[in-house]
Design a protein around this motif. Structure first.
Motif, short mmCIF file in Angstrom:
data_model
loop_
_atom_site.label_atom_id
_atom_site.label_comp_id
_atom_site.label_asym_id
_atom_site.label_seq_id
_atom_site.Cartn_x
_atom_site.Cartn_y
_atom_site.Cartn_z
N ARG A 1 0.79 -1.23 0.00
CA ARG A 1 0.00 0.00 0.00
C ARG A 1 0.83 1.29 0.00
O ARG A 1 0.64 2.17 -0.83
CB ARG A 1 -0.93 -0.05 1.23
CG ARG A 1 -2.05 0.95 1.27
CD ARG A 1 -3.22 0.58 0.36
NE ARG A 1 -3.37 1.56 -0.70
CZ ARG A 1 -4.18 1.40 -1.74
NH1 ARG A 1 -4.91 0.30 -1.87
NH2 ARG A 1 -4.28 2.33 -2.65
N THR A 2 1.78 1.38 0.94
CA THR A 2 2.51 2.66 1.03
C THR A 2 3.32 2.93 -0.23
O THR A 2 3.39 4.05 -0.70
CB THR A 2 3.45 2.70 2.26
OG1 THR A 2 4.20 1.49 2.25
CG2 THR A 2 2.69 2.86 3.54
N ARG A 3 3.92 1.87 -0.76
CA ARG A 3 4.72 2.03 -1.99
C ARG A 3 3.80 2.54 -3.11
O ARG A 3 4.16 3.44 -3.87
CB ARG A 3 5.35 0.69 -2.36
CG ARG A 3 5.63 0.46 -3.81
CD ARG A 3 7.01 0.89 -4.27
NE ARG A 3 7.14 0.73 -5.72
CZ ARG A 3 7.73 1.58 -6.53
NH1 ARG A 3 8.28 2.68 -6.06
NH2 ARG A 3 7.79 1.35 -7.81
N TYR A 4 2.56 1.99 -3.19
CA TYR A 4 1.65 2.40 -4.24
C TYR A 4 1.24 3.86 -4.08
O TYR A 4 1.29 4.65 -5.03
CB TYR A 4 0.42 1.48 -4.28
CG TYR A 4 -0.60 1.95 -5.30
CD1 TYR A 4 -1.91 2.24 -4.93
CD2 TYR A 4 -0.24 2.14 -6.63
CE1 TYR A 4 -2.83 2.70 -5.87
CE2 TYR A 4 -1.15 2.60 -7.57
CZ TYR A 4 -2.44 2.88 -7.18
OH TYR A 4 -3.33 3.33 -8.10
N ASP A 5 0.87 4.26 -2.85
CA ASP A 5 0.45 5.66 -2.63
C ASP A 5 1.56 6.62 -3.00
O ASP A 5 1.33 7.65 -3.65
CB ASP A 5 0.08 5.87 -1.15
CG ASP A 5 -1.25 5.18 -0.82
OD1 ASP A 5 -1.98 4.84 -1.78
OD2 ASP A 5 -1.52 4.96 0.37
#
Ligand code: PEP
Ligand code: MN
Length: 353
Positions: free
Chosen positions: A308-312
Motif C-alpha cells: 500500500r505505502t509504496r503504491y500511494d
C-alpha cells in the motif's frame, strides 16, 4: 542553415535518389561484379564500406585503402559515382585521393563530436557531398551538431541518412526507426535532403520494402540499400543485403505519392503520433514484463502483491511528474491507476499459477 542539393549530374532527376552497393568491399571481384549489375539497372551511386566500424575487435574491419582502387575502377568502368564511409581525417584524405565522389559519416562517428570535428577540419575547403547518418542514440541535437560542424568547414552539399536508433529492446527492427526524428530534422533544416537506410533500420532483407515505402511516404529524397551478388556469403551485414535483382523488384513495387503541401504536413504529424503511440505501448509492455518478474520474486519470497505505502507514494510521484510535464492531475491519475491495475492483474496471474 541553407544547404544545397547533392548536385551529382543525372542523379537528382528522379525520386528516390538510389545509393546501392555492398555493406563492405570484400574483394576486387565482388566489388566489380555488384557494381556492374547495379550500373546495368541504372543505379547511379555505388556504396561500399572500406573501413568498417565493428562492435567487437576480431571481426572483418574492412579491406582498407586497398579497396579504394577498386572503387576507382568501378567509377572508370561503369561511370557510377562512388560513396564510402569516413571516420577519421586519414580516411578523408585517402578517399579524396582516390576520387571518391560522396562521403558519409557513420552513426557511431556522428555520436562523437571530436571525430566529426576532425573530419570537418580535414574537409575544410573541399567541395564534396557529405551524408551524415543519425547518431546511434536518438539525440537530434547531436545529429544537427554534426551537420553544423561540416557546414562550418564551408561545405554546402550536406544530406542526412536516417538509419534508425540503437535500442536494448531489439524486436522487429535492428535499429528503431523513430520516424519523428528525421521529420523533426527536416523541420529544423528544411533545405536538407534525407536518405532512408532501410537495410540498417530493419536488419533483415524482408523489411527493406516496407521501410522504403514508409520513407517515401514521409517524402524522403532517397534510399541507401545494401546490395550484394551473394548476400548470404557477405562478410558483414549479410541478413540485410539484397541482390541487385531483388533491389530492382523492390524499386518497382515502391509507390511514390506526391502529396499536396497541406496534407503532407498533416501526414507528417499523423506519422509522428503513430510512432509515439507505438513507443508508449512498447514502454507499457516492457513495464508489464518487469511487473511479472516482480510477481515471480514475490511468489518465491512469500511477499504480498500489493504494498500500500509504496503504491500511494508512487501514485503521488507520478502525478507530480505528469503535472510538471504539463498534464492534468486527473489525466495522470487515470493513466497511473490503469497501469497499476494491469500490473497487479499480471502478478495475480503468476501467484495463481
Ligand atoms: C554501413 O552503412 O555499412 C554502416 C556501418 O552503417 P551505420 O553507421 O549506420 O551503422
Ligand atoms: Mn552495413
Amino acid at each position: 542553415m541553407e544547404l544545397e542539393k547533392l548536385q551529382l549530374e543525372g542523379v537528382e532527376d528522379r525520386r528516390p535518389i538510389i545509393i546501392a552497393g555492398p555493406c563492405s568491399a570484400e574483394t576486387q571481384e565482388q566489388t566489380l561484379q555488384v557494381a556492374r549489375e547495379l550500373a546495368a539497372q541504372g543505379v547511379k551511386i555505388f556504396r561500399a564500406g572500406i573501413w568498417k566500424p565493428r562492435t567487437k575487435p576480431g571481426g572483418f574491419e574492412g579491406v582498407g585503402a586497398e579497396g579504394l582502387a577498386w572503387l576507382k575502377q568501378v567509377k572508370k568502368e561503369t561511370g557510377m559515382y562512388t560513396a564510402t564511409e569516413v571516420a577519421t581525417a586519414k580516411h578523408v584524405y585517402e578517399a579524396l585521393k582516390y576520387g571518391v565522389d560522396v562521403l558519409w559519416i557513420g552513426a557511431r562517428t556522428t555520436a562523437n563530436p571530436f571525430a566529426v570535428q576532425e573530419i570537418a577540419d580535414a574537409l575544410e575547403g573541399v567541395d564534396i557531398p557529405v551524408l551524415i547518418k543519425n547518431p546511434v542514440n536518438p539525440d537530434l541535437e547531436l545529429w544537427i551538431g554534426a551537420v553544423e560542424r561540416i557546414y562550418n568547414a564551408g561545405l554546402r552539399r550536406i544530406g542526412a541518412i536516417h538509419r534508425g536508433f540503437s535500442s536494448y529492446d531489439k524486436k522487429i527492427y535492428r535499429n528503431q526507426p523513430q520516424w519523428h526524428m528525421p521529420v523533426e530534422l527536416k523541420r529544423r533544416i528544411p533545405s536538407i535532403q534525407i536518405i532512408g537506410d532501410p537495410s540498417h533500420i530493419g536488419g533483415k532483407r524482408e523489411l527493406i520494402l516496407p521501410l522504403s515505402q514508409q520513407a517515401m511516404d514521409l517524402q524522403f529524397d532517397g534510399l541507401i540499400i545494401e546490395t550484394h551478388c551473394n548476400p548470404d556469403t557477405a562478410w558483414s551485414d549479410k541478413d540485410q543485403q539484397v541482390t541487385p535483382h531483388a533491389l530492382n523488384e523492390i524499386m518497382n513495387k515502391l509507390v511514390l505519392r506526391d502529396m499536396a503541401q497541406s496534407t503532407e504536413d498533416l501526414t507528417d504529424l499523423r506519422n509522428q503520433i503513430d510512432e509515439i503511440d507505438k513507443d508508449i505501448l512498447e514502454a507499457f509492455a516492457k513495464r508489464m514484463r518487469i511487473s511479472e518478474e516482480m510477481g515471480m520474486f514475490k511468489k518465491e519470497h512469500n511477499v504480498s502483491i500489493l504494498q500500500r505505502t509504496r503504491y500511494d507514494e508512487m501514485l503521488e510521484k507520478r502525478i507530480a511528474l505528469g503535472e510538471s510535464l504539463g498534464m492534468s492531475r486527473e489525466f495522470m491519475r487515470v493513466v497511473v491507476e490503469a497501469i497499476h491495475a494491469e500490473s497487479i492483474r499480471k502478478q495475480m496471474d503468476i501467484m495463481n499459477k
